[in-house]
Design a protein around this motif. Structure first.
Motif, mmCIF file in Angstrom:
data_model
loop_
_atom_site.group_PDB
_atom_site.id
_atom_site.type_symbol
_atom_site.label_atom_id
_atom_site.label_comp_id
_atom_site.label_asym_id
_atom_site.label_seq_id
_atom_site.Cartn_x
_atom_site.Cartn_y
_atom_site.Cartn_z
ATOM 1 N N GLU A 6 35.027 53.498 52.602
ATOM 2 C CA GLU A 6 34.300 52.212 53.490
ATOM 3 C C GLU A 6 32.970 52.129 53.715
ATOM 4 O O GLU A 6 32.104 53.086 54.166
ATOM 5 C CB GLU A 6 34.708 51.428 54.771
ATOM 6 C CG GLU A 6 36.889 51.597 54.799
ATOM 7 C CD GLU A 6 37.306 52.665 55.219
ATOM 8 O OE1 GLU A 6 38.274 53.314 56.043
ATOM 9 O OE2 GLU A 6 36.385 53.958 55.460
ATOM 10 N N SER A 21 33.485 47.094 52.150
ATOM 11 C CA SER A 21 34.372 47.322 51.042
ATOM 12 C C SER A 21 34.612 48.244 50.967
ATOM 13 O O SER A 21 34.551 49.476 52.183
ATOM 14 C CB SER A 21 32.272 47.834 50.384
ATOM 15 O OG SER A 21 32.265 46.691 49.389
ATOM 16 N N CYS A 22 35.387 48.740 50.481
ATOM 17 C CA CYS A 22 36.277 50.232 50.275
ATOM 18 C C CYS A 22 36.227 50.712 48.903
ATOM 19 O O CYS A 22 37.146 49.751 48.337
ATOM 20 C CB CYS A 22 37.776 50.503 50.712
ATOM 21 S SG CYS A 22 38.305 51.266 50.872
ATOM 22 N N ALA A 23 35.881 51.887 48.389
ATOM 23 C CA ALA A 23 36.219 52.222 47.782
ATOM 24 C C ALA A 23 36.953 53.516 47.477
ATOM 25 O O ALA A 23 37.584 54.081 47.863
ATOM 26 C CB ALA A 23 34.538 53.169 46.923
ATOM 27 N N SER A 25 39.271 56.374 44.613
ATOM 28 C CA SER A 25 38.897 57.330 43.406
ATOM 29 C C SER A 25 39.987 58.077 43.773
ATOM 30 O O SER A 25 40.756 57.743 44.473
ATOM 31 C CB SER A 25 37.549 58.003 43.743
ATOM 32 O OG SER A 25 37.562 58.511 45.018
ATOM 33 N N ARG A 72 40.080 42.304 45.578
ATOM 34 C CA ARG A 72 39.229 43.840 44.746
ATOM 35 C C ARG A 72 38.469 43.703 43.438
ATOM 36 O O ARG A 72 39.544 43.131 42.652
ATOM 37 C CB ARG A 72 40.747 44.280 44.226
ATOM 38 C CG ARG A 72 41.744 43.787 43.547
ATOM 39 C CD ARG A 72 43.177 44.490 42.715
ATOM 40 N NE ARG A 72 41.908 46.081 42.435
ATOM 41 C CZ ARG A 72 42.459 46.817 41.876
ATOM 42 N NH1 ARG A 72 43.840 47.113 41.880
ATOM 43 N NH2 ARG A 72 41.829 47.663 41.031
ATOM 44 N N LYS A 76 35.540 48.240 39.488
ATOM 45 C CA LYS A 76 34.790 49.378 40.094
ATOM 46 C C LYS A 76 35.738 49.431 41.523
ATOM 47 O O LYS A 76 35.267 50.566 41.962
ATOM 48 C CB LYS A 76 33.886 48.308 41.501
ATOM 49 C CG LYS A 76 32.605 47.647 40.281
ATOM 50 C CD LYS A 76 32.108 46.520 41.264
ATOM 51 C CE LYS A 76 30.543 46.170 40.989
ATOM 52 N NZ LYS A 76 29.340 45.588 41.539
ATOM 53 N N ASN A 77 36.990 49.384 41.074
ATOM 54 C CA ASN A 77 38.157 50.331 42.067
ATOM 55 C C ASN A 77 37.699 50.124 43.327
ATOM 56 O O ASN A 77 37.752 51.093 43.921
ATOM 57 C CB ASN A 77 38.052 51.701 41.225
ATOM 58 C CG ASN A 77 39.760 52.441 40.477
ATOM 59 O OD1 ASN A 77 40.256 50.864 40.218
ATOM 60 N ND2 ASN A 77 39.539 53.062 40.283
ATOM 61 N N THR A 78 37.548 48.780 43.256
ATOM 62 C CA THR A 78 36.970 48.764 45.169
ATOM 63 C C THR A 78 37.207 47.093 45.456
ATOM 64 O O THR A 78 38.223 46.537 44.899
ATOM 65 C CB THR A 78 35.533 48.045 44.870
ATOM 66 O OG1 THR A 78 34.892 49.240 44.399
ATOM 67 C CG2 THR A 78 34.666 47.732 46.521
ATOM 68 N N TYR A 80 38.079 44.860 49.124
ATOM 69 C CA TYR A 80 36.476 44.096 49.629
ATOM 70 C C TYR A 80 37.413 43.081 50.820
ATOM 71 O O TYR A 80 38.656 42.703 50.203
ATOM 72 C CB TYR A 80 35.874 43.157 49.171
ATOM 73 C CG TYR A 80 35.326 43.613 48.058
ATOM 74 C CD1 TYR A 80 35.277 43.414 46.379
ATOM 75 C CD2 TYR A 80 34.042 44.238 48.451
ATOM 76 C CE1 TYR A 80 34.739 44.279 45.621
ATOM 77 C CE2 TYR A 80 33.008 44.818 47.156
ATOM 78 C CZ TYR A 80 33.117 44.502 46.204
ATOM 79 O OH TYR A 80 33.272 45.691 44.734
#
Length: 123
Positions: A6, A21-23, A25, A72, A76-78, A80
């Motif tokens: 985050e 934001s939350c990335a 992976s 989302r 970016k695989n993120t 929000y």
């Protein structure tokens, strides 16, 4: 494994806006739902909003409806959380979680969590 990071928390005045934001992976293809929860001092972690990995469905707690928007970015695989009209009672550590199965509003159903990001709303 799924890793979540985050970012974007901070200090904002009441009535202001903030985006966290939350990335995501790792084995992101196994994720069904991404959720945002928050935890204020001395309180339980509570559900705020969730979005399916496909992005076609969103869910909100009553406290977030009309003020917060979850979204989302596939590229970016993120994920929000856009927060508007913030109130002092929104002050908490905000966590994103990844759910592979189960009820999106139940924190115990989430298998993966980020480290959290602090949001402080001053009056």
């Amino acid at each position: 494994q799924v890793q979540l990071v985050e970012s974007g928390g901070g200090l904002v005045q009441a009535g202001g806006s903030l985006r966290v934001s939350c990335a995501v992976s790792g084995r992101a293809f196994s994720v069904y739902v991404m959720g945002w929860f928050r935890q204020a001092p001395g309180k339980e972690r509570e559900f705020v909003a969730a979005i399916t990995w496909s992005g076609d469905s969103t869910y909100y707690a009553d406290s977030a409806k009309g003020r917060f928007t979850i979204s989302r970015d596939n590229a970016k695989n993120t994920v929000y959380l856009h927060m508007n009209s913030l109130k002092p009672e929104d002050t908490a550590v905000y966590y994103c979680g990844a759910l592979r199965s189960g009820s999106f509003y139940q924190k115990y159903a989430y298998e993966y969590w980020g480290q959290g990001t602090q949001v402080t709303v001053s009056s």
